[in-house]
Design a protein around this motif. Sequence first.
Motif, PDB file in Angstrom:
ATOM      1  N   ALA A 117       0.887  -1.101  -0.119  1.00 51.20           N
ATOM      2  CA  ALA A 117      -0.101  -0.051   0.118  1.00 51.20           C
ATOM      3  C   ALA A 117       1.000   1.315  -0.320  1.00 51.20           C
ATOM      4  O   ALA A 117       0.254   2.023  -1.063  1.00 51.20           O
ATOM      5  CB  ALA A 117      -0.819  -0.305   1.240  1.00 51.20           C
TER       6      ALA A 117
ATOM      7  N   ILE B 227       0.113   3.631  -3.763  1.00 54.43           N
ATOM      8  CA  ILE B 227       0.239   5.243  -3.458  1.00 54.43           C
ATOM      9  C   ILE B 227       1.192   6.389  -4.071  1.00 54.43           C
ATOM     10  O   ILE B 227       0.674   7.224  -4.248  1.00 54.43           O
ATOM     11  CB  ILE B 227       0.804   5.624  -1.746  1.00 54.43           C
ATOM     12  CG1 ILE B 227      -0.875   4.515  -1.063  1.00 54.43           C
ATOM     13  CG2 ILE B 227      -0.058   6.816  -1.785  1.00 54.43           C
ATOM     14  CD1 ILE B 227      -0.925   5.667   0.499  1.00 54.43           C
TER      15      ILE B 227
ATOM     16  N   VAL C 102      -5.122  11.383  -3.938  1.00 62.13           N
ATOM     17  CA  VAL C 102      -4.802  10.529  -3.397  1.00 62.13           C
ATOM     18  C   VAL C 102      -5.499   9.773  -1.985  1.00 62.13           C
ATOM     19  O   VAL C 102      -6.314   8.878  -1.541  1.00 62.13           O
ATOM     20  CB  VAL C 102      -3.375  10.013  -3.912  1.00 62.13           C
ATOM     21  CG1 VAL C 102      -3.010   8.818  -3.064  1.00 62.13           C
ATOM     22  CG2 VAL C 102      -3.363  10.026  -5.705  1.00 62.13           C
ATOM     23  N   GLY C 103      -5.402  10.754  -1.403  1.00 61.17           N
ATOM     24  CA  GLY C 103      -4.993  10.544   0.522  1.00 61.17           C
ATOM     25  C   GLY C 103      -6.819  10.770   0.095  1.00 61.17           C
ATOM     26  O   GLY C 103      -7.102   9.610   1.066  1.00 61.17           O
TER      27      GLY C 103
ATOM     28  N   TRP D 209      -9.479   9.309  -1.416  1.00 60.64           N
ATOM     29  CA  TRP D 209      -9.334   7.561  -1.991  1.00 60.64           C
ATOM     30  C   TRP D 209      -9.059   6.574  -1.147  1.00 60.64           C
ATOM     31  O   TRP D 209      -9.364   5.787  -1.233  1.00 60.64           O
ATOM     32  CB  TRP D 209      -8.785   7.498  -3.345  1.00 60.64           C
ATOM     33  CG  TRP D 209      -9.791   7.943  -4.621  1.00 60.64           C
ATOM     34  CD1 TRP D 209      -9.604   8.953  -5.740  1.00 60.64           C
ATOM     35  CD2 TRP D 209     -11.125   7.987  -4.677  1.00 60.64           C
ATOM     36  NE1 TRP D 209     -10.665   9.044  -6.446  1.00 60.64           N
ATOM     37  CE2 TRP D 209     -11.653   8.568  -5.933  1.00 60.64           C
ATOM     38  CE3 TRP D 209     -11.920   6.738  -4.200  1.00 60.64           C
ATOM     39  CZ2 TRP D 209     -13.283   7.887  -5.858  1.00 60.64           C
ATOM     40  CZ3 TRP D 209     -13.532   6.821  -4.430  1.00 60.64           C
ATOM     41  CH2 TRP D 209     -13.837   8.012  -5.791  1.00 60.64           C
ATOM     42  N   VAL D 210      -7.558   6.695  -0.719  1.00 60.79           N
ATOM     43  CA  VAL D 210      -7.275   6.251   0.263  1.00 60.79           C
ATOM     44  C   VAL D 210      -7.906   5.552   1.479  1.00 60.79           C
ATOM     45  O   VAL D 210      -8.476   4.956   1.738  1.00 60.79           O
ATOM     46  CB  VAL D 210      -5.569   6.236   1.127  1.00 60.79           C
ATOM     47  CG1 VAL D 210      -5.239   5.120   2.072  1.00 60.79           C
ATOM     48  CG2 VAL D 210      -4.806   6.019   0.312  1.00 60.79           C
TER      49      VAL D 210
ATOM     50  N   PRO E 182      -5.253   4.225  -5.177  1.00 62.12           N
ATOM     51  CA  PRO E 182      -5.165   4.679  -3.730  1.00 62.12           C
ATOM     52  C   PRO E 182      -6.419   3.903  -2.829  1.00 62.12           C
ATOM     53  O   PRO E 182      -6.049   3.593  -2.105  1.00 62.12           O
ATOM     54  CB  PRO E 182      -5.564   5.614  -4.005  1.00 62.12           C
ATOM     55  CG  PRO E 182      -6.388   5.989  -5.348  1.00 62.12           C
ATOM     56  CD  PRO E 182      -5.567   5.414  -6.065  1.00 62.12           C
TER      57      PRO E 182
ATOM     58  N   ALA F 261      -5.213   0.588  -1.739  1.00 60.72           N
ATOM     59  CA  ALA F 261      -4.457   0.516  -0.773  1.00 60.72           C
ATOM     60  C   ALA F 261      -5.187   0.734   0.767  1.00 60.72           C
ATOM     61  O   ALA F 261      -4.757   0.298   2.090  1.00 60.72           O
ATOM     62  CB  ALA F 261      -3.123   1.864  -0.794  1.00 60.72           C
ATOM     63  N   GLY F 262      -5.824   1.161   0.660  1.00 54.78           N
ATOM     64  CA  GLY F 262      -7.270   1.939   1.695  1.00 54.78           C
ATOM     65  C   GLY F 262      -7.682   0.364   2.113  1.00 54.78           C
ATOM     66  O   GLY F 262      -7.850   0.104   3.316  1.00 54.78           O
TER      67      GLY F 262
END
Length: 357
Positions: A77, A82, A122-123, A125-126, A309, A312-313
């Motif tokens: 991740a 990311i 991106v943050g 979507w994580v 992302p 990744a989350g």
Amino acid sequence: MSADARHPAEDSPSQQLPQERLDPVQLWTHAVGATLLISAAPYFILFLIPVESNTSQHQALLKLLLSFASGGLLGDAFLHLIPHALVPHSHHAEGSHTHSHPQVPGHGHSHQGPEHEQMMSVGIWVLAGIVAFLVVEKFVRHVKGGHGHGHSHNGQSHAPKAKSSSGEEDEGPRVEGLRERKAGRSGVPDMAVQRKRGQEREPGTLESTMRVSGYLNLAADLAHNFTDGLAIGASFLAGTGVGAVTTLTVLLHEVPHEVGDFAILVQSGCSKRKAMRLQLVTALGALAGTACSLLAEGIGEAATAWILPFTAGGFIYVGTVSVIPELLRDTAPLQSLLQVLGLVAGVAMMVLIAHYE
């Protein structure tokens, strides 16, 4: 592709050579064949893992594999998904896996402009991936009536022993065994034994809850394989050589990842055979990604905006919420040390792969 847009005079003689463009039949054969190879190779390695099920005799090795899985998920991740989402051209454009950063004029830590908006996206979507996996697990627990905590050691519940009418703890299995032997001698089944067996056959809260983490990990792995398929398809569109390099890179990345997924599925209650079958299902995600990339060039770049992302989350959620808590249960000091080393080994494996991508 962006490489073809540069003026030939700016390129070296080696760069002026045109990329070999495959005809459609060869392109699909090579891309799909590479995807099948990446999906099948880790599958055969799973035969060598001496873990058949989530039983007490396999707990030590299984938890060591879970430690490796947690490190692999978190490393994947934070070191793979990311970063590639932050620099979208590095994963799919031209099928390469370089980590070139965009040239931003001025100071590199700007709080304005499209770069900052991309990082914010991106943050978000994580975080969306983490919240989505939480919502799914909550929903499944509610639908299946899972109101308990849902964790166990060696597949056994930590519920307190039942008290008899005299206030003493029930003997449990010893009394049940005496009743079974008595019923066998008399030929008449004991009603208490029948009720106990009926309760054991009912789908309990523990089993329903424990299986959620495995299916959540399958969903995240399916999305991850889809992005790998996008990369493979785009790489073969750029040329055979680029496709071969990308295939090797993704293959090295998938082997430790699939081993970790296998451990999570077994810990979730699957047998070895069922866990291997379920992992083959995730190969459909890679095939779908390859087909989409070949049918619509450039779709991979658009997918990195949210699929990477979001996945990744999901990996962060599974690794921290579902896997690490299992490693905190009743282990000896030596086993705890081995589990920490296993987690570090999983992260180190992803660091090594990310370094040479």
